[in-house]
Design a protein around this motif. Structure first.
Motif, PDB file in Angstrom:
ATOM      1  N   HIS A 130       6.233 -19.880  42.681  1.00 47.25           N
ATOM      2  CA  HIS A 130       4.801 -19.825  43.189  1.00 47.25           C
ATOM      3  C   HIS A 130       3.831 -20.900  42.636  1.00 47.25           C
ATOM      4  N   PHE A 131       3.912 -21.195  41.274  1.00 44.34           N
ATOM      5  CA  PHE A 131       3.018 -21.867  40.379  1.00 44.34           C
ATOM      6  C   PHE A 131       3.686 -22.960  39.745  1.00 44.34           C
ATOM      7  N   ARG A 132       3.588 -24.348  39.235  1.00 47.85           N
ATOM      8  CA  ARG A 132       4.084 -25.071  38.820  1.00 47.85           C
ATOM      9  C   ARG A 132       3.457 -24.964  37.227  1.00 47.85           C
ATOM     10  N   ASN A 133       2.408 -24.527  36.718  1.00 45.96           N
ATOM     11  CA  ASN A 133       1.589 -24.373  35.660  1.00 45.96           C
ATOM     12  C   ASN A 133       0.451 -23.674  35.535  1.00 45.96           C
ATOM     13  N   LYS A 134      -0.237 -23.300  34.600  1.00 44.84           N
ATOM     14  CA  LYS A 134      -1.346 -22.452  34.514  1.00 44.84           C
ATOM     15  C   LYS A 134      -2.709 -23.155  35.182  1.00 44.84           C
ATOM     16  N   ASP A 135      -2.777 -24.520  35.260  1.00 46.19           N
ATOM     17  CA  ASP A 135      -3.943 -24.904  36.270  1.00 46.19           C
ATOM     18  C   ASP A 135      -3.698 -24.071  37.577  1.00 46.19           C
TER      19      ASP A 135
END
Length: 222
Positions: free
Chosen positions: A94-99
């Motif tokens: 779903h998301f590559r990183n915290k950003d």
């Protein structure tokens, strides 16, 4: 900023969610505004219609709870996955990183507050939004831990997705109230001031004043 997780958890140079403006990180209804009651904390509430959407909503709920508890610096991707009860590999689907996690959280919250404000009198909608910004634990934790990061959020590029969503929601509320939707920029900037410098005592009075000066749609089109 760098989290305390693995290298994959590290932020990519900007504050998590840079370019996004956090709006709806609390739970205040019209009754809370009328009574002056304090907001109660809650996570993101997303209407999830399928498994992927439910997983995404769970991840965002976990992220906002962790931010309130420990701030963004000490919240890693591993922490978010564990708090949501979801495998870390699924999180990365779903998301590559915290950003990306924090940016998605911001956008979801903006859409939610806009939806909740529809149908309210303009003055009430403005007051509800301002009080949420003033009192939300996660946003206030960011302010306490890293004021410079909070300033970066407020001063982000006006064309960023979070700002666009905020202006769109404000324009919808204005139009439904018979006001000129072009006043959305003023509304969003006023709400942003509550992100930078919370003032619960000013929320209702400021909302009344702002609602009084926003032009009617009919006058704006003459």
């Amino acid at each position: 900023m760098v989290g305390r997780g693995t290298a994959d958890d590290r932020v990519t140079g900007e504050y998590p969610g840079a370019g996004e403006l956090p709006f709806d990180w609390s739970a205040v209804g019209p009754a809370d505004v009328a009574s002056g009651g304090r907001a109660r904390f809650r996570g993101t509430r997303v209407r999830a219609g399928n498994a992927m959407a439910r997983t995404r909503a769970s991840l965002l709920d976990a992220a906002v709870r962790l931010i309130a508890e420990r701030g963004t610096r000490r919240t890693s991707m591993t922490d978010i996955a564990q708090a949501a009860g979801i495998a870390k590999g699924t999180l990365y689907n779903h998301f590559r990183n915290k950003d990306e996690v924090f940016a998605a959280l911001v956008e979801a919250e903006i859409l939610l507050i806009a939806d909740e404000c529809r149908g309210l009198a303009l003055e009430d909608a403005l007051a509800v939004a301002a009080i949420r910004l003033d009192t939300h634990p996660a946003l206030r934790r960011v302010a306490d831990d890293d004021p410079a990061a909070l300033a970066a959020l407020v001063g982000a590029d006006a064309g960023a997705a979070g700002w666009r969503a905020a202006r769109s929601g404000a324009a919808d509320v204005l139009a439904a109230s018979g006001r000129d939707p072009r006043g959305a920029e003023l509304v969003v900037r006023w709400l942003a001031s509550h992100v930078a410098a919370p003032d619960g005592d000013d929320a209702e009075a400021g909302a009344r004043l702002l609602a009084a000066v926003l032009p009617l749609r009919a006058l704006a089109t003459v």
